[in-house]
Design a protein around this motif. Structure first.
Motif, short mmCIF file in Angstrom:
data_model
loop_
_atom_site.label_atom_id
_atom_site.label_comp_id
_atom_site.label_asym_id
_atom_site.label_seq_id
_atom_site.Cartn_x
_atom_site.Cartn_y
_atom_site.Cartn_z
N ARG A 6 0.83 -1.20 0.00
CA ARG A 6 0.00 0.00 0.00
C ARG A 6 0.86 1.25 0.00
N THR A 7 1.86 1.29 0.88
CA THR A 7 2.72 2.47 0.99
C THR A 7 3.47 2.70 -0.32
N ALA A 8 4.00 1.64 -0.89
CA ALA A 8 4.75 1.78 -2.14
C ALA A 8 3.84 2.21 -3.28
N TYR A 9 2.63 1.66 -3.32
CA TYR A 9 1.73 1.96 -4.42
C TYR A 9 1.23 3.40 -4.36
N HIS A 10 0.81 3.86 -3.18
CA HIS A 10 0.19 5.17 -3.08
C HIS A 10 1.22 6.30 -2.96
N HIS A 11 2.26 6.09 -2.22
CA HIS A 11 3.38 7.02 -2.07
C HIS A 11 3.02 8.48 -2.29
N GLY A 12 2.27 9.04 -1.36
CA GLY A 12 1.95 10.47 -1.43
C GLY A 12 0.80 10.82 -2.35
N ASN A 13 0.25 9.83 -3.03
CA ASN A 13 -0.81 10.07 -3.99
C ASN A 13 -2.16 9.59 -3.46
N LEU A 14 -2.21 9.29 -2.17
CA LEU A 14 -3.40 8.66 -1.61
C LEU A 14 -4.67 9.50 -1.77
N PRO A 15 -4.66 10.82 -1.56
CA PRO A 15 -5.91 11.56 -1.76
C PRO A 15 -6.49 11.41 -3.17
N VAL A 16 -5.63 11.38 -4.17
CA VAL A 16 -6.09 11.20 -5.56
C VAL A 16 -6.67 9.81 -5.75
N VAL A 17 -6.01 8.80 -5.19
CA VAL A 17 -6.49 7.42 -5.30
C VAL A 17 -7.84 7.29 -4.59
#
Length: 195
Positions: A6-17
């Protein structure tokens, strides 16, 4: 192990996801079937993640609505620039609005759901205002009047109401909908031009 993914996939992009996941849920289930739990599941994050970034359901739906108004503004700009006359530009804006509702049903379903949004959110107010301004500019250009003219405001409201009426009646399924929408918009403009 899943946490590292999860951390590697979202890496700061979590709000957009999360926003994209929210739109997916809305497309499939509508506002009535919407939940932060389902958004988190689809984004493959902890259940608390949507609340951490958006506060609550209203916060996330407000972000969806803001994105929707911004996307509509972009569509309005593209529609107007592709036309030769001001009136054709106004009709194209109305067609873009109708098309948006058929292509983005999830986002469109919350645009005016003030009971489900943070209605006092300044960004939401600004995004909706920008959309109304684009419509008002197109009407003003079509009537050859200043944007602050009362007739422009009243005509803009009538054009929006007529266009949204096509949405409410689900007339986007009608093969002649563009022709009917054009007729309706021209009828409103004609009425506005009468002394």
């Amino acid at each position: 192990m899943p946490q590292a993914k999860r951390t590697a996939y979202h890496h700061g992009n979590l709000p957009v996801v999360l926003l994209e996941s929210a739109i997916d849920v809305l497309n499939e289930r509508g506002p009535e079937g919407f939940s932060l739990r389902e958004v988190a599941r689809r984004a493959d994050v902890a259940v608390a993640a949507p609340g951490h970034h958006f506060g609550n359901i209203a916060g996330l739906l407000t972000a969806v609505a803001i994105k929707g108004f911004q996307d509509l503004c972009d569509r309005f700009d593209n529609a107007v620039h592709a036309q030769n006359t001001a009136t054709d530009g106004l009709v194209a804006i109305c067609e873009a609005y109708l098309k948006y509702y058929s292509e983005e049903p999830g986002t469109a379903s919350v645009l005016f759901r003030w009971d489900a949004l943070n209605a006092d959110d300044q960004s939401l107010f600004d995004a909706r205002g920008a959309l109304r301004m684009k419509l008002r500019q197109a009407v003003a250009n079509s009537l050859d009047l200043q944007e602050n003219d009362a007739l422009v405001e009243n005509t803009s409201t009538a054009v929006w109401a007529v266009t949204h009426g096509f949405v409410a009646l689900k007339m986007d399924q009608d093969k002649a909908v563009r022709q009917k929408l054009r007729f309706a918009v021209l009828a409103v403009l004609s009425g506005a031009r009468q002394p």
